[in-house]
Design an enzyme around this catalytic site. Structure first.
Site, PDB file in Angstrom:
ATOM      1  CB  CYS A   2      -1.077   0.032   1.360  1.00  0.00           C
ATOM      2  SG  CYS A   2      -2.163  -1.367   1.336  1.00  0.00           S
ATOM      3  NE  ARG A  27       4.685   1.925   0.045  1.00  0.00           N
ATOM      4  CZ  ARG A  27       5.663   1.551   0.640  1.00  0.00           C
ATOM      5  NH1 ARG A  27       6.872   1.650   0.248  1.00  0.00           N
ATOM      6  NH2 ARG A  27       5.669   1.103   1.930  1.00  0.00           N
ATOM      7  CD1 TRP A  75       0.163  -6.478  -2.934  1.00  0.00           C
ATOM      8  CD2 TRP A  75      -0.318  -6.910  -0.803  1.00  0.00           C
ATOM      9  NE1 TRP A  75       0.492  -7.793  -2.912  1.00  0.00           N
ATOM     10  CE2 TRP A  75       0.243  -7.874  -1.534  1.00  0.00           C
ATOM     11  CE3 TRP A  75      -0.472  -6.924   0.460  1.00  0.00           C
ATOM     12  CZ2 TRP A  75       0.385  -9.377  -0.903  1.00  0.00           C
ATOM     13  CZ3 TRP A  75      -0.150  -8.260   1.193  1.00  0.00           C
ATOM     14  CH2 TRP A  75       0.187  -9.391   0.381  1.00  0.00           C
ATOM     15  CG  ASN A 101       1.545   0.824   4.212  1.00  0.00           C
ATOM     16  OD1 ASN A 101       1.436  -0.340   3.936  1.00  0.00           O
ATOM     17  ND2 ASN A 101       3.019   1.393   3.880  1.00  0.00           N
ATOM     18  N   GLY A 102      -0.390  -0.942   6.150  1.00  0.00           N
ATOM     19  CA  GLY A 102      -0.317  -1.779   7.434  1.00  0.00           C
ATOM     20  C   GLY A 102      -1.412  -2.623   7.815  1.00  0.00           C
ATOM     21  CD  GLU A 488      17.055 -13.140  -8.284  1.00  0.00           C
ATOM     22  OE1 GLU A 488      16.414 -13.625  -7.253  1.00  0.00           O
ATOM     23  OE2 GLU A 488      16.505 -12.055  -8.747  1.00  0.00           O
ATOM     24  CE  LYS A 492      13.417 -11.147 -10.284  1.00  0.00           C
ATOM     25  NZ  LYS A 492      14.284 -11.041  -9.067  1.00  0.00           N
ATOM     26  CD  GLU A 495       9.836 -11.504  -9.033  1.00  0.00           C
ATOM     27  OE1 GLU A 495       9.323 -10.921  -7.971  1.00  0.00           O
ATOM     28  OE2 GLU A 495      10.974 -11.308  -9.169  1.00  0.00           O
ATOM     29  CG  HIS A 511      19.640 -36.441  -5.618  1.00  0.00           C
ATOM     30  ND1 HIS A 511      19.822 -38.064  -5.214  1.00  0.00           N
ATOM     31  CD2 HIS A 511      20.748 -36.056  -5.913  1.00  0.00           C
ATOM     32  CE1 HIS A 511      21.377 -37.790  -5.290  1.00  0.00           C
ATOM     33  NE2 HIS A 511      21.845 -36.735  -5.451  1.00  0.00           N
ATOM     34  CE  LYS A 610      11.601  -3.109  -5.718  1.00  0.00           C
ATOM     35  NZ  LYS A 610      12.122  -4.023  -6.628  1.00  0.00           N
TER      36      LYS A 610
END
Ligand code: F6R
Length: 615
Positions: A2, A27, A75, A101-102, A488, A492, A495, A511, A610
């Site tokens: 947010c 955000r 968000w 925000n929270g 990584e 990428k 996402e 394995h 983010k």
């Protein structure tokens, strides 16, 4: 998660807030809203969707005048994304309006109490509970807004950056923070409020970053009042001069922030080592390490805590620290570390890595480590962020703002910084020879040019993306220093393109994951010359026998892998230890091109945000 923006002054608040929300959309971006105060009324417009949808709606409704306003990009935490659950939220009387925000963790108990007092709720959010709690406090004690906010906040458990407006006091906005960032821009007869400074950077360079448990009453044509939430004492905040400029937060001709940030990596890495690395003199200068050198040299172990991409950088660092400085390193997901009973004492060093400096789990892990007596060193990109303030010492990556949700330059600059630290400690401990030390410094300085070269051959990666963009799964394999790069690369891809991808140490393939390999499976293998080259070739052979499609990242001029692979992406040679900064670039580009070809929103992938300021 947010973004919040507020304004009180003489400008058109609507335009300024919409522009600011667009900059904060990284955000959170599932819904957006704005409250404008005009002609004695609070006009709220909100919508499930992007800030651009909100913009269209306020223009259509002609709800865009007023010079005081609050805006929010969300968000979702409590309640699905919907018009009703979007912020701002009004209190029952309609007099108070809030953006938040929270998370208010004890909202259910408070809500029950408020319902018993005949409050009603339109949304499923914790925020609507908070604004009504403030109203209930106000009514109970006839308090002014500032006092009511303070009393209410002392009753809530959770995290917040809030801005509250009261129609009965139309010349002020009350803001407060605990655990979520809040910056106040100080202009001439005007104030700006935002989750970071980007919404107001073109209007003022003067900002105050509230600390946890601080609040401010921002008043038009008067100085703001700054107060501690817990004990009511007033304080003088630190006025910070911002170094950010507008170009840094715009796309600069690139179609997406992610691409801009991928291409910024040579400069970002230079910025990370500028002033720290002096190759001619053979010196690495880092005040944060030098001031606490004894602690580092005597540490019985270093535990690195981080999340996501920063956690992958930590894994690379584990290899680097142990190889160069011979200090045992453990890498932990911050979210796991914080809830177990880790063996940490005052003989340990905990390193926290975070681009945003706001990640809730990393912040909690730091607090736990400090509570156990450990010395905590922070590696952050965002200057003045919560993590950079919470740690005992630290160093910034200086990568510049990273706005694309998928981390790119944060990863390579974190590795740069961690390499500098490891080299410095190795030199101090005598675990590296002078010649090897010098060789690493010289090579480190060449990395930006080598990345430039990799970026110039982007067209190869784009062609490979075109061939495999419709695959449903990908495997990424690497060994040693490049095993975390495989993780990584897979992160990428998943996402931003929503294609399922797994990263594995190449030898682990047999394995289990080898069962997945058939002629439809693209497998990206990091097969650079230094470190496990022969072993990787055997792994490639194993894939080939199962008809997997092989895409290899190799060093320039490689002939053996070229014979075996379906596609190769060439990168310049480097020391094995430094190679992750190069091998990761084609993987970033591959995921970028695939996502663009699939028409995905590269900078704002679904369900993500983010900075993850909630658990
Ligand atoms: C992946 C990504 C996330 C972040 C993670 C930690 O591209 O961006 O996985 O790396 O949320 O964020 P920071 O580094 O801000 O703590």
């Amino acid at each position: 998660m947010c973004g919040i923006v507020g304004y009180i002054g003489h400008r058109n608040a609507s335009e300024l807030i919409i522009k600011g929300l667009k900059r904060l959309e990284y955000r959170g971006y599932d819904s957006a809203g704005i409250a404008l105060f005009n002609e004695s009324q609070i006009k709220v417009t909100k919508i499930k969707g992007k800030v651009s949808d909100l913009e269209t709606k306020i223009i259509r409704k002609k709800n865009n005048s007023g010079s005081i306003g609050l805006g929010h990009t969300r968000w979702a935490t409590h309640g699905v994304p919907s018009d009703i659950n979007s912020h701002p939220h009004l209190s029952n009387s309609g007099d108070l309006v809030i953006i938040h925000n929270g998370i208010i963790e004890n909202y259910a108990a408070i809500k029950e109490e408020l319902v018993n007092r005949n409050f009603s709720f339109k949304s499923d959010t914790d925020t609507e509970v908070l604004v009504n709690l403030i109203e209930a406090v106000q009514k109970n004690g006839n308090y002014k807004l500032g006092k009511a906010v303070q009393i209410a906040l002392n009753q809530v458990i959770g995290a917040y950056a809030i801005a509250v407006f009261d129609i009965k006091k139309p010349n002020e906005i009350v803001v407060a923070r605990l655990g979520s960032p809040l910056a106040i821009g100080i202009g001439k007869n005007e104030f700006f409020i935002a989750s970071d400074a980007s919404p107001f950077i073109e209007y003022t360079n003067n900002a105050i970053y509230l600390e946890d448990e601080e609040m401010a009453i921002i008043r038009l044509h008067k100085d703001a009042i700054y107060r501690k939430i817990k004990n009511d004492s007033l304080f003088d905040p630190y006025l910070q001069e911002l170094k950010l400029n507008i170009e840094q937060i715009e796309k600069g001709g690139y179609e997406h922030f992610m691409m801009k940030e991928i291409f910024e990596q040579p400069k970002a890495i230079e910025d990370t080592y500028r002033g720290r690395l002096n190759v001619d003199k053979g010196i690495i200068k880092m005040a944060g390490i030098e001031d606490h050198l004894d602690k580092f040299l005597n540490a019985q172990k270093i535990t690195i805590v981080a999340c996501g991409t920063s956690w992958h950088a930590a894994l690379v660092a584990e290899y680097i620290f142990e190889d160069l400085a011979r200090i045992p390193v453990e890498v932990e997901y911050a979210s796991e570390f914080r809830y177990r009973n880790p063996i940490i004492s005052d003989k340990d060093i905990v390193v926290a890595i975070s681009q945003s400096g706001e990640t809730a789990d990393t912040l909690a892990a730091i607090k736990l480590a400090k509570g156990n007596g450990a010395f905590v060193f922070g590696i952050c990109n965002v200057v003045g962020s919560s993590i950079s303030r919470e740690t005992d010492a630290g160093a910034y990556t200086h990568a510049g703002p990273e706005i694309g949700v998928a981390s790119t330059k944060a990863f390579t600059t974190q590795i740069t910084l961690l390499t500098l630290i490891a080299l410095k400690l190795a030199k101090e401990k005598g675990t590296i020879s002078n010649s090897n030390y010098k060789r690493h410094l010289v090579e480190l300085e060449t990395i930006p040019n080598k990345i430039e070269k990799v970026l110039r051959s982007d067209s190869v990666t784009r062609e490979i993306a075109q061939i495999y963009k419709d695959a449903s799964n990908f495997l990424y394999l690497g060994r040693g220093f490049n095993f975390p790069v495989a993780l990584e690369g897979a992160l990428k891809l998943k996402e931003i393109s929503y294609i399922h991808a797994e990263g594995y140490p190449a030898a682990e393939m047999k394995h289990g994951p080898i069962a997945l390999i058939d002629e439809n499976m693209p497998i990206v293998v990091i097969a650079t010359k230094f470190g496990h080259y022969e072993k990787i070739i055997s792994n490639i052979q194993e894939i080939k026998s199962r008809k997997g499609k092989i895409i290899c990242v190799v060093n320039e001029g490689d002939k053996i892998v070229k014979e075996l692979a379906d596609h190769i992406i060439e990168i310049p040679e480097s020391l094995e230890l430094l190679s992750p900064m190069l091998t990761t670039i084609p993987l970033q580009l591959l995921s970028y091109h695939i996502a663009v070809m699939l028409g995905k929103n590269v900078d704002q992938p679904r369900n993500l945000a983010k900075s993850v300021t909630v658990e």
